[in-house]
Design a protein around this motif. Structure first.
Motif, mmCIF file in Angstrom:
data_model
loop_
_atom_site.group_PDB
_atom_site.id
_atom_site.type_symbol
_atom_site.label_atom_id
_atom_site.label_comp_id
_atom_site.label_asym_id
_atom_site.label_seq_id
_atom_site.Cartn_x
_atom_site.Cartn_y
_atom_site.Cartn_z
ATOM 1 N N GLY A 108 -10.163 8.493 -8.683
ATOM 2 C CA GLY A 108 -8.836 8.133 -9.164
ATOM 3 C C GLY A 108 -8.914 6.877 -10.002
ATOM 4 N N ILE A 109 -8.281 6.882 -11.153
ATOM 5 C CA ILE A 109 -8.291 5.705 -12.031
ATOM 6 C C ILE A 109 -6.863 5.288 -12.347
ATOM 7 C CG2 ILE A 109 -8.922 4.755 -14.285
ATOM 8 C CD1 ILE A 109 -11.349 6.559 -14.316
ATOM 9 N N ASP A 110 -6.581 4.027 -12.040
ATOM 10 C CA ASP A 110 -5.346 3.376 -12.466
ATOM 11 C C ASP A 110 -5.763 2.454 -13.603
ATOM 12 O OD1 ASP A 110 -2.761 2.326 -12.604
ATOM 13 O OD2 ASP A 110 -3.179 0.799 -11.100
ATOM 14 N N PRO A 111 -5.516 2.840 -14.871
ATOM 15 C CA PRO A 111 -6.010 2.041 -15.995
ATOM 16 C C PRO A 111 -5.232 0.742 -16.171
ATOM 17 C CG PRO A 111 -4.714 3.878 -16.798
ATOM 18 C CD PRO A 111 -4.781 4.020 -15.305
ATOM 19 N N GLY A 112 -5.816 -0.160 -16.896
ATOM 20 C CA GLY A 112 -5.194 -1.454 -17.172
ATOM 21 C C GLY A 112 -6.191 -2.568 -16.925
ATOM 22 N N GLN A 113 -5.888 -3.767 -17.429
ATOM 23 C CA GLN A 113 -6.802 -4.892 -17.250
ATOM 24 C C GLN A 113 -7.019 -5.221 -15.788
ATOM 25 O OE1 GLN A 113 -5.134 -7.932 -19.928
ATOM 26 N NE2 GLN A 113 -7.131 -7.879 -20.908
ATOM 27 N N ARG A 114 -6.004 -5.020 -14.972
ATOM 28 C CA ARG A 114 -6.118 -5.265 -13.541
ATOM 29 C C ARG A 114 -6.281 -3.954 -12.779
ATOM 30 N NH1 ARG A 114 -3.851 -10.697 -12.164
ATOM 31 N NH2 ARG A 114 -4.115 -9.903 -10.073
ATOM 32 N N GLY A 115 -6.623 -2.888 -13.512
ATOM 33 C CA GLY A 115 -6.728 -1.551 -12.936
ATOM 34 C C GLY A 115 -7.872 -1.409 -11.950
ATOM 35 N N TYR A 116 -7.988 -0.206 -11.443
ATOM 36 C CA TYR A 116 -8.973 0.096 -10.407
ATOM 37 C C TYR A 116 -9.479 1.510 -10.557
ATOM 38 C CZ TYR A 116 -9.746 -3.311 -6.697
ATOM 39 O OH TYR A 116 -10.206 -4.360 -5.966
ATOM 40 N N MET A 117 -10.676 1.731 -10.010
ATOM 41 C CA MET A 117 -11.241 3.066 -9.907
ATOM 42 C C MET A 117 -11.661 3.269 -8.457
ATOM 43 S SD MET A 117 -14.346 4.826 -12.106
ATOM 44 C CE MET A 117 -15.566 3.574 -11.744
ATOM 45 N N THR A 118 -11.249 4.394 -7.871
ATOM 46 C CA THR A 118 -11.643 4.761 -6.511
ATOM 47 C C THR A 118 -12.491 6.010 -6.587
ATOM 48 O OG1 THR A 118 -9.609 3.880 -5.532
ATOM 49 C CG2 THR A 118 -10.801 5.526 -4.255
#
Length: 171
Positions: A7-17
């Protein structure tokens, strides 16, 4: 071996699980890891014996955001798509409202109450609602960015829930 999900929440402060075996997950903060590191991680997934499917939150320009913020957000989003394409990793884009509708349940929802044109208005607090859903679905996972942080990282939460959306829908 079944299919595993990312799962990817994009953005400069984003995350990848990244879903791993036996209920374990790897988390990568875009704030703490540059795109070279993220590219290396994705290259490792592409070379793996496991089959991975990436689900990334589909983004659009946000009303009221500055041009600079919108451009930066789009740059990261496009770079991530490029890395997925370059490594030939299958991916699906999902709008936030779509994955939220499938993951949230009524007891997760928290509201923001405010006055608009002298009338009370109730809107969903998406950050708190997602945190509630993540605590319900993944009670043993530390949702903070790292052990030094006091607060839960809503970007980490979103990437975990986006990954769960992909898994539940067998994308």
């Amino acid at each position: 071996m079944g299919k595993k999900y990312v799962g990817i929440d994009p953005g400069q402060r984003g995350y990848m699980t990244i879903e791993r075996a036996n209920g374990h997950y790897d988390f990568y903060s875009f704030q703490d890891n540059d795109l070279y590191k993220i590219g290396d991680v994705l290259a490792g997934l592409a070379k793996s014996d496991e089959e991975y499917m990436v689900i990334m939150e589909e983004i659009h320009a946000l009303y009221g955001s500055s041009a600079k913020a919108t451009f930066s957000f789009g740059e990261i989003y496009g770079s991530l798509k490029g890395l997925l394409i370059a490594h030939k990793i299958p991916y699906s884009l999902v709008p936030p409202t779509k994955w939220q509708k499938k993951i949230w349940i009524n007891s997760d929802i928290e509201y923001i109450h405010k006055m608009v044109s002298d009338k009370p208005k109730k809107t969903i607090n998406t950050k708190k609602t997602s945190i509630n859903a993540a605590k319900r679905l993944f009670p043993s996972i530390d949702l903070r960015r790292n052990e030094r942080c006091k607060n839960i990282d809503d970007n980490k939460v979103d990437s975990l829930l986006i990954m769960e959306y992909g898994r539940r829908n067998n994308l």
